[in-house]
Enzyme design. Structure first.
Site, PDB file in Angstrom:
ATOM      1  CG  ASP A 178      -1.409   1.498   1.184  1.00 56.18           C
ATOM      2  OD1 ASP A 178      -2.154   1.750   0.317  1.00 56.18           O
ATOM      3  OD2 ASP A 178      -1.625   1.707   1.975  1.00 56.18           O
ATOM      4  CB  SER A 179       0.070   5.098  -0.233  1.00 55.92           C
ATOM      5  OG  SER A 179      -1.053   4.698   0.334  1.00 55.92           O
ATOM      6  CB  CYS A 184      -3.029   0.518  -2.558  1.00 59.99           C
ATOM      7  SG  CYS A 184      -3.237   2.403  -2.927  1.00 59.99           S
ATOM      8  CD  GLU A 237       0.417   6.066   6.456  1.00 58.91           C
ATOM      9  OE1 GLU A 237       2.142   6.243   6.641  1.00 58.91           O
ATOM     10  OE2 GLU A 237      -0.250   5.515   5.214  1.00 58.91           O
ATOM     11  CB  CYS A 276      -9.572   4.314   0.949  1.00 54.91           C
ATOM     12  SG  CYS A 276      -7.817   5.229   1.058  1.00 54.91           S
ATOM     13  CG  HIS A 287      -4.326   4.968   4.634  1.00 57.91           C
ATOM     14  ND1 HIS A 287      -4.143   4.645   2.818  1.00 57.91           N
ATOM     15  CD2 HIS A 287      -3.866   5.264   4.878  1.00 57.91           C
ATOM     16  CE1 HIS A 287      -2.769   4.869   3.286  1.00 57.91           C
ATOM     17  NE2 HIS A 287      -2.101   5.148   4.129  1.00 57.91           N
TER      18      HIS A 287
HETATM   19  N1  DGL Z   1      -4.498   3.480   0.778  1.00 57.88           N
HETATM   20  C1  DGL Z   1      -4.741   3.638  -0.477  1.00 57.88           C
HETATM   21  C2  DGL Z   1      -6.499   3.619  -1.263  1.00 57.88           C
HETATM   22  O1  DGL Z   1      -6.299   2.134  -0.639  1.00 57.88           O
HETATM   23  C3  DGL Z   1      -4.082   4.844  -0.985  1.00 57.88           C
HETATM   24  C4  DGL Z   1      -4.440   6.411  -0.027  1.00 57.88           C
HETATM   25  C5  DGL Z   1      -3.297   6.891  -0.612  1.00 57.88           C
HETATM   26  O2  DGL Z   1      -2.342   6.859  -0.576  1.00 57.88           O
HETATM   27  O3  DGL Z   1      -3.805   8.121  -1.261  1.00 57.88           O
HETATM   28  O4  DGL Z   1      -6.434   3.965  -1.994  1.00 57.88           O
END
Ligand code: DGL
Length: 269
Positions: free
Chosen positions: A8-9, A71, A150, A182, A184
């Protein structure tokens, strides 16, 4: 036993790793967080596609038997190319759960909270076009939220204020269901419930993604169904110790049952 790469990011994919450890604890995992470059959701499609490819190639070079693109943003922008490039490795992606949301919504109004890049992607809009028109989707990007998560501030006052702004159009439309589009955002469940109450239905696809991973491993003869606990490597482009610390804070899984390694990798590939 298999080695599974999850990327993931940043820390968002930990919500998927958590589910994977619940359903498939016996495997070994590499969790790769590109926290140096988070958030991805506000970057260009080209950048996201090329960086996601680079990270998946890195995981393939580590010997991963399967890769989870944990992600939504990277899945939307890159998964087709990754599957072509890494043909011999099953690649499992994550997409916003708009289909289950449409089925579960009682009043037919569903909020979709995702990154800008996911919401504007062809992949997401193609999926949306397959759904019945009697369900109304309120698409809402959540700029700023990923950076706060984060920074370990998912439940801070500032996060609640920003979240309240992003949720306003969804709330005004009377949605009874919200898609957490997302990886996150499952870490905002508590904050969302604080703002909107317990009756709102929150949908994420972690369970479905891991079931899909399990099917892929079974097809390769690599699923064991044992109660043993494998090893987890936490790799970050920014701060691996911080990643492991956040994993302990954010995840429900008992990480002490696994052998843990954490390392910082400055350049991938
Ligand atoms: N966790 C990611 C997603 O599911 C990316 C969030 C990000 O880095 O903007 O989209």
């Amino acid at each position: 036993m298999a080695l599974i790469g999850v990327f993931d990011s940043g820390v968002g994919g930990l919500s998927i790793l958590d589910e994977a450890l619940r359903q498939l604890p016996e495997h070994d995992y590499i969790y790769l967080a590109d926290s140096l470059n988070a958030p991805y959701g506000e970057k260009s499609s080209e950048w996201i596609a090329s960086r996601s490819m680079e990270l998946c190639q890195y995981l393939a070079a580590q010997g991963c038997d399967a890769i989870v693109v944990a992600c939504n943003t990277a899945t939307a922008q890159a998964i087709e190319h990754i599957r072509i490039e890494l043909q011999n490795i099953p690649i499992v992606g994550v997409e916003p759960g708009i289909k289950p949301a449409a089925m579960q919504s009682i009043n037919g109004v569903v909020g979709v909270l995702a990154t800008e890049a996911t919401l504007k992607s062809d992949k997401f809009n193609a999926l949306l076009a397959t759904l019945p028109s009697d369900c109304r989707f309120i698409k809402q990007a959540g700029p700023g939220l990923v950076s706060l998560i984060e920074a370990g501030r998912a439940n801070d006052e500032e996060t609640l204020e920003l979240l309240a702004q992003h949720l306003e159009p969804i709330q005004d439309a009377g949605a009874d269901t919200i898609v957490l589009g997302c990886t996150h955002y499952p870490f905002l469940r508590k904050a969302i419930r604080k703002l909107l109450g317990d009756s709102i239905n929150l949908i994420d696809t972690g369970d479905a993604v891991v079931r899909q991973l399990k099917r892929k491993l079974e097809a390769q003869g690599k699923n064991l169904d044992s109660d043993n606990h494998g090893c987890i490597q936490f790799i970050s482009s920014k701060d691996a110790d911080n990643l492991y610390q956040m994993a302990q804070e954010l995840m429900q899984s008992d990480l002490s049952a696994h052998h843990i390694e954490s390392r910082l990798v400055n350049a991938f590939g």
